[in-house]
Scaffold this motif. Structure first.
Motif, PDB file in Angstrom:
ATOM      1  N   VAL A 483     -11.383  13.040 -37.272  1.00 29.44           N
ATOM      2  CA  VAL A 483     -11.970  13.369 -38.569  1.00 29.44           C
ATOM      3  C   VAL A 483     -13.364  12.772 -38.693  1.00 29.44           C
ATOM      4  CG1 VAL A 483     -11.732  13.069 -41.069  1.00 29.44           C
ATOM      5  CG2 VAL A 483      -9.723  13.588 -39.668  1.00 29.44           C
ATOM      6  N   ARG A 484     -13.524  11.522 -38.326  1.00 27.20           N
ATOM      7  CA  ARG A 484     -14.833  10.877 -38.456  1.00 27.20           C
ATOM      8  C   ARG A 484     -15.866  11.541 -37.546  1.00 27.20           C
ATOM      9  NH1 ARG A 484     -14.564   6.258 -41.426  1.00 27.20           N
ATOM     10  NH2 ARG A 484     -12.494   5.334 -41.737  1.00 27.20           N
ATOM     11  N   ARG A 485     -15.498  11.853 -36.322  1.00 28.14           N
ATOM     12  CA  ARG A 485     -16.443  12.522 -35.428  1.00 28.14           C
ATOM     13  C   ARG A 485     -16.785  13.926 -35.918  1.00 28.14           C
ATOM     14  NH1 ARG A 485     -14.259  13.699 -31.030  1.00 28.14           N
ATOM     15  NH2 ARG A 485     -12.164  12.774 -31.191  1.00 28.14           N
ATOM     16  N   SER A 486     -15.806  14.617 -36.481  1.00 25.66           N
ATOM     17  CA  SER A 486     -16.073  15.957 -37.012  1.00 25.66           C
ATOM     18  C   SER A 486     -17.017  15.896 -38.214  1.00 25.66           C
ATOM     19  CB  SER A 486     -14.758  16.631 -37.409  1.00 25.66           C
ATOM     20  OG  SER A 486     -13.914  16.794 -36.294  1.00 25.66           O
ATOM     21  N   VAL A 487     -16.848  14.893 -39.058  1.00 23.88           N
ATOM     22  CA  VAL A 487     -17.738  14.735 -40.213  1.00 23.88           C
ATOM     23  C   VAL A 487     -19.162  14.449 -39.746  1.00 23.88           C
ATOM     24  CG1 VAL A 487     -18.260  13.267 -42.203  1.00 23.88           C
ATOM     25  CG2 VAL A 487     -15.920  14.074 -41.821  1.00 23.88           C
ATOM     26  N   ILE A 488     -19.290  13.580 -38.758  1.00 20.91           N
ATOM     27  CA  ILE A 488     -20.626  13.259 -38.227  1.00 20.91           C
ATOM     28  C   ILE A 488     -21.274  14.505 -37.630  1.00 20.91           C
ATOM     29  CG2 ILE A 488     -21.843  11.942 -36.462  1.00 20.91           C
ATOM     30  CD1 ILE A 488     -19.798   9.711 -36.869  1.00 20.91           C
ATOM     31  N   SER A 489     -20.515  15.265 -36.841  1.00 14.97           N
ATOM     32  CA  SER A 489     -21.066  16.488 -36.242  1.00 14.97           C
ATOM     33  C   SER A 489     -21.448  17.500 -37.312  1.00 14.97           C
ATOM     34  CB  SER A 489     -20.048  17.099 -35.282  1.00 14.97           C
ATOM     35  OG  SER A 489     -19.746  16.213 -34.223  1.00 14.97           O
TER      36      SER A 489
END
Length: 579
Positions: A483-489
């Motif tokens: 989730v955190r990596r998807s939000v950053i991307s």
């Protein structure tokens, strides 16, 4: 035939021609398994009348033990749908909703619409993808295991029939029978002139019952028949059955969540392939526009060369630019065709081939919502509620705990009641009341020592429970990371789209200015090449950024398992842009 029928002696054996059901059957004494004594045909029919009724009664429970016909695919799907409806709401909402069925011709191939939207592609994949079929089969197997565990609560009923032909040992090695003399007269006295009880009994039985086992025969055969109905019912086993049943139920819920996770991954992969087609089409559009621009400039350069206003170097320059644009067109077509093959594979189409008549709708402009930064905590909470692999791991932990409980139950005693009812007779299956036997019993079985088997099993299940708990924690961390990596991307893709739009507009204006100045002879050809190259690269970067923005939304929906809620990056698109 009656008892006075003549006997024909052949080789020391008495043979009786017997009429059975209209056919001549030559029965030899000591050979026939069904009747040890020859008799009239009516007698044989009378002996067989009772066993036929018994066999008919046995056929009912025996038929229940036969393999049932293979269920059809529709019955399996209906059973799965009914079982899924019984799942708790927290599990049921993680599964994708199939609001409509795909149209299929008689051969069973899905009908793909000419304009294939993302939602249509998803519905076709959810019903035709082989990975989902395998996950549904695993779900069906888990449902069958529940029935297996539940069967331990019911009694076991078995019908058994046994027919045995016994052959005595040769008379020379039988300690109970003394051989008679060749004249057929037994020696009733021993060497010390004492009565031989065995010889007396053999002589009496041969005279009274017509036994012909002396004089020339080395065996005395007979048949033994028994038909029994047995029931055994376990009343208590230390709650092992309850624990195993609960474990299979948790494993079924885990299989349902595994199906939901396969759906999530298939939809994510399908979104990626769908976006690859859109990206290939955008790159093809840009490369074709670049090719057209280079072709136009090549025509102008050739006219200038022929008129003495240009050089051969200018012509060669635009030829290089034209060939480079044509190479980009080829690469874009390859990307487009590859995406179509991958999409067809995920949709389960025959030969992984998407019909040439099928096209995708044009890429739409992004809405304000698509460019709004997501709230990370709310998406983390959504993932914790929705992720099926997280729920699957939790159910596996619960199943492991029940397995520990079942292993602990093996240390308790087991109480079983049983009963039998049947018949047993020597010589034939013409059962009568005097041949009937029945019994009931109670068995208390308490394993006091098993060589450490139960202790080892308990230790193994406890370690498997610890492993399942560690796997749950690992998946919990992986979900948060996704989730955190998807939000950053997503945030980066949103910012990149905004910047690339500005860059493309600046590159377009710059190219128009340089183009007019080059036509007026105020700037060099090198400057025009740079302006065109900057414009093409900015257009490609913007197309990639727009596709990456949609991919980032798709990855965020996959990381939070929001596909089951019907969310799609298409919801963020508005009317198609003008060409």
């Amino acid at each position: 035939m009656n008892s006075k029928s003549p006997m024909t002696n052949t080789g020391g054996r008495d043979r009786f021609p017997v009429q059975v059901s209209g056919a001549d059957c030559s029965l030899s004494e000591g050979v026939c398994i069904l009747c040890s004594h020859a008799g009239a045909s009516s007698r044989i029919r009378r002996r067989w009348s009772v066993p036929l009724w018994i066999l008919a009664a046995i056929a009912v429970p025996v038929g229940g033990g036969c393999e049932s016909p293979r269920p059809s695919l529709s019955s399996i799907l209906k059973r799965q749908a009914a079982a899924v409806e019984k799942l708790p709401e927290e599990d049921r909402r993680r599964l994708m909703r199939r609001e409509k069925s795909i149209e299929t011709p008689k051969v069973g191939t899905p009908v793909v619409p000419e304009v294939l939207t993302l939602r249509d592609a998803r519905w076709i994949a959810l019903q035709a993808n082989p990975d989902l079929h395998a996950a549904q089969a695993r779900l069906e197997a888990a449902l069958a295991r529940i029935a297996e565990a539940r069967a331990a609560y019911f009694p076991n009923i078995a019908a058994t029939h046994n027919s045995t032909r016994n052959f005595y040992t040769p008379r020379s090695r039988n300690p109970l029978i003394r051989p008679f003399t060749q004249q057929g007269l037994p020696n009733l006295l021993t060497d010390d002139q004492q009565f031989d009880i065995t010889s007396v009994f053999t002589a009496l039985s041969s005279r009274l019952f017509g036994t012909q086992g002396y004089g020339g025969s080395d065996s005395n055969s007979f048949s033994q028949h028994s038909s029994t109905l047995t029931l055994a019912w376990t009343l208590f086993d230390g709650f092992t059955r309850e624990a195993r049943l609960m474990a299979t139920k948790h494993e079924y819920r885990a299989s349902a969540m595994a199906l939901a996770d396969v759906e999530r991954l298939v939809v994510q992969a399908l979104d990626t392939a769908y976006l690859q087609i859109l990206l290939g089409r955008e790159q093809l559009r840009i490369a074709q526009a670049d090719e057209q621009f280079s072709r136009e400039q090549l025509t102008v350069a050739e006219k200038n060369r022929d008129g003495g206003k240009g050089t051969e170097a200018d012509v060669l320059n635009f030829q290089v630019r034209l060939r480079a644009a044509q190479a980009n067109v080829t690469a874009a077509r390859g990307l487009l065709q590859t995406g179509r093959v991958v999409l067809a594979e995920l949709m389960g189409l025959p030969d992984a081939s998407l019909p040439e008549t099928v096209d995708l709708p044009p890429l739409a402009a992004e809405s304000h919502q698509a460019l709004t930064a997501p709230d990370e905590p709310s998406w983390l909470d959504r993932a914790a509620r929705n992720r099926p692999d997280l729920a699957q791991s939790q159910h596996l932990v619960n199943a492991a705990a029940e397995n520990v409980r079942a292993a602990r139950g093996q240390f308790s005693p087991a109480l079983t009641v049983s009963g039998t009812y049947g018949f047993e007779k020597r010589g034939s299956m013409a059962y009568g009341n005097e041949d009937q036997a029945s019994a009931v019993g109670v068995e208390l079985n308490w394993q006091l020592f098993t060589g450490g088997l139960r202790t080892s099993q308990l230790r193994r299940f406890r370690e498997e429970q610890r492993r399942a708990a560690a796997g749950l924690e690992r998946i919990r961390l992986a979900v948060a990371s996704d989730v955190r990596r998807s939000v950053i991307s997503l945030v980066n893709a949103q910012e990149e789209v905004k910047l690339q739009r500005l860059a493309l507009e600046a590159a377009r204006q710059n190219r128009e200015i340089i183009k007019s100045q080059y036509a007026a002879g105020k700037v060099s050809l090198v400057r025009l090449n740079e302006a065109q190259r900057d414009y093409v690269q900015s257009d490609v970067d913007l197309a990639s950024a727009r596709i990456q923005l949609r991919q980032a939304w798709s990855d965020l929906y996959a990381a939070t398992a929001s596909y089951a809620e019907g969310l799609s990056w298409e919801d963020h698109d508005i009317l198609p842009e003008r060409d």
